[in-house]
Design an enzyme around this catalytic site. Structure first.
Site, PDB file in Angstrom:
ATOM      1  N   LYS A  71       0.842  -1.195   0.000  1.00 41.92           N
ATOM      2  CA  LYS A  71       0.000   0.000   0.000  1.00 41.92           C
ATOM      3  C   LYS A  71       0.881   1.250   0.000  1.00 41.92           C
ATOM      4  O   LYS A  71       1.949   1.269   0.618  1.00 41.92           O
ATOM      5  CB  LYS A  71      -0.892  -0.039   1.244  1.00 41.92           C
ATOM      6  CG  LYS A  71      -1.800   1.150   1.467  1.00 41.92           C
ATOM      7  CD  LYS A  71      -2.601   0.926   2.743  1.00 41.92           C
ATOM      8  CE  LYS A  71      -3.427   2.134   3.124  1.00 41.92           C
ATOM      9  NZ  LYS A  71      -4.185   1.895   4.384  1.00 41.92           N
ATOM     10  N   SER A 148      -8.777   2.725   4.359  1.00 41.04           N
ATOM     11  CA  SER A 148      -7.897   3.346   3.384  1.00 41.04           C
ATOM     12  C   SER A 148      -7.110   2.357   2.529  1.00 41.04           C
ATOM     13  O   SER A 148      -6.375   2.765   1.636  1.00 41.04           O
ATOM     14  CB  SER A 148      -6.921   4.283   4.099  1.00 41.04           C
ATOM     15  OG  SER A 148      -6.069   3.570   4.987  1.00 41.04           O
ATOM     16  N   SER A 172      -9.014   0.659   8.537  1.00 36.82           N
ATOM     17  CA  SER A 172      -8.540   0.672   7.150  1.00 36.82           C
ATOM     18  C   SER A 172      -8.095  -0.666   6.592  1.00 36.82           C
ATOM     19  O   SER A 172      -7.843  -0.777   5.400  1.00 36.82           O
ATOM     20  CB  SER A 172      -7.414   1.692   6.987  1.00 36.82           C
ATOM     21  OG  SER A 172      -7.913   2.992   7.128  1.00 36.82           O
TER      22      SER A 172
END
Length: 482
Positions: A71, A148, A172
């Protein structure tokens, strides 16, 4: 092996096939690159890559040659640009070294092929940063991928890769897992290394791991990355045995509390609450003691603490980027709600921060007390199935408090366990009438990952989910060049 066969394997199975010599790691990387190309035009989940070849990894690692992505936030790899979802970093900052977690991923043999999208600086339950454009849900591309860790979850759900790095400061890992039909474990605070750039991310609320399709992949990866490094702020209790051995182990008869009403008082979709009720019945049928109970949560105090902590953290992050790059932050290079949070965060005093951390201590003590009476708490992961794109618009004209309220009203079941630092897992046990995944959350006391994994595996057997396939999937789409 063809694309269809590749996408059917989880990381554990794929590692075994590579180790057997049936297919080479290079051939698997080519399949994964093709799979990413097939889906990304539809879902927009890749921030950087796919690379011409995977980043270096240990050929003798547990997951040697298994395709992977990191990520674009917190964890980073030497020489790979990171943008953290913000235009403030332009084309990206190129870090000179790996984070400790990236080193662990390499040691595990994971073959990193891409960097995945995230909202700006991670503060959203959606992944539509202006820096990349909207990341779309593969089950229905009109809907949010969650956040996220939205890009990570989309690539895994769409069959492009079997496992991807994710992190969680308010939900997230768990929110995108629920939106995309995946397994998402938020480990205990301090379980997975976040250094050397930071000690405890987001005042201890931020933790690192991954999203996967199967419980066994989650357990096995946790075995590989839960390692302490010199200088870590603390070392927590190690497991009694490898977490992979908990998958399939008898959890015994547990005391499980069930709660389906939002602590924020926000709306909970009846389909979501109904899915939790069904799982409560499954757990009761398996021999567990199940009853409706909840910790006593003072939501206003929790929300105010999140407002102070997130805003001051964002202000500090932006100050760090400014010092690193020489850029000046403002409305021209930050989304409106990010800038509002930064402006407010710059006004937060030491007293404000102390009050917020005291509120976190209060809620942590209450949840700790609750878990002396119950082994686990079962809740929805999200209030609703994946909302439409734009539902959480980080570029909306909102104050920092209005934005914080909007996020945590929508994700009202997850952030509690970031404040307490205790583990929680989202499991994709159901689907809505419109075909969108529904996740339920199991949470436990500190260092209870073993119990969570045992029960998660029990549910995976009782209500299996791995045969479900979204509309956008690498096995069913042709490559863009075709």
């Amino acid at each position: 092996m063809n694309i269809d066969e590749y996408t059917a394997l989880d990381a554990t199975a794929l590692a075994a096939v590579i180790a057997s010599g049936e297919i080479t790691a290079d051939e698997v990387a080519a399949l994964a690159t093709e799979a990413i190309a097939r889906v990304d035009e539809e879902v927009n989940a890749v921030a950087e890559g796919p690379f011409d070849r995977p980043l270096d990894y240990a050929a003798d690692g547990r997951f040697a040659g298994v395709p992977f992505a990191i990520k674009d936030l917190v964890c980073h790899a030497a020489g790979v640009p990171t943008r953290m979802g913000t235009r403030l970093l332009g084309e990206g900052f190129v870090p000179p070294a790996d984070t400790h977690l990236m080193a662990r991923f390499r040691a595990a043999g994971l073959a990193t092929l891409a960097v995945t999208t995230t909202p700006e600086l991670g503060f959203n339950g959606n992944s539509e940063a202006l820096a990349y454009g909207s990341t779309r849900n593969p089950w229905n591309t009109a809907h949010s991928a969650g956040g996220s860790s939205g890009g990570a979850a989309v690539l895994v759900a769409a069959g492009a890769i079997p496992i991807a790095h994710a992190n969680d400061g308010g939900g997230s890992i768990r929110v995108p897992a629920a939106c995309n039909g995946l397994v998402g474990l938020k480990p205990s605070r301090g379980r997975v290394p976040s250094g050397p750039d930071s000690a405890e991310g987001l005042y201890g609320m931020g933790v690192e791991l991954a999203v996967t399709r199967t419980v066994r992949d989650t357990a096995a990866l946790l075995d590989e990355v839960a390692v302490s490094y010199p200088g870590d702020p603390f070392v927590i209790a190690p497991p009694a045995r490898p977490w992979a051995e908990e998958v399939g182990a008898d959890p015994g008869r547990l005391r499980i509390a069930v709660h389906t009403e939002s602590w924020a008082g926000s709306h909970v979709d009846p389909e979501v609450a109904g899915a939790v009720d069904v799982i409560a019945e499954v757990l009761e049928a398996a021999g567990h003691h199940v009853e409706r109970r909840t910790p006593n949560i003072e939501w206003e105090s929790l929300l105010n603490a999140n407002h102070v902590l997130w805003s001051s953290f964002l202000a500090g992050s932006v100050a760090g980027i400014e010092a690193l790059t020489g850029a000046t932050a403002g409305p021209a290079n930050l989304e409106r709600t990010t800038w509002a949070c930064v402006e407010y965060g710059r006004t937060v005093s030491a007293i404000d921060l102390g009050v917020a951390l005291a509120a976190v201590n209060t809620v942590s003590r209450e949840v700790g007390r609750f878990f002396t009476e119950y082994d686990l708490l079962l809740t929805p992961t999200m209030n609703t199935p994946a909302p439409l794109l734009g539902h959480l618009d980080a570029n909306a004209d909102l104050s920092s408090f209005e934005w914080t309220t909007r996020i945590f009203d929508a994700c009202s079941f997850t952030s509690l366990f970031n404040q307490t630092g205790t583990p929680a897992i989202s499991l994709p046990v159901a689907q809505s009438a419109r075909g969108l995944p529904i996740g339920v959350q199991l949470a436990g006391p500190a260092c209870s990952e073993a119990v969570l994994l045992r029960v998660a595996a029990q549910l995976e057997d009782a209500v299996p989910w791995t045969d479900r396939r979204p509309a956008v999937h690498a096995a069913t789409l042709m490559s863009p060049a075709t």
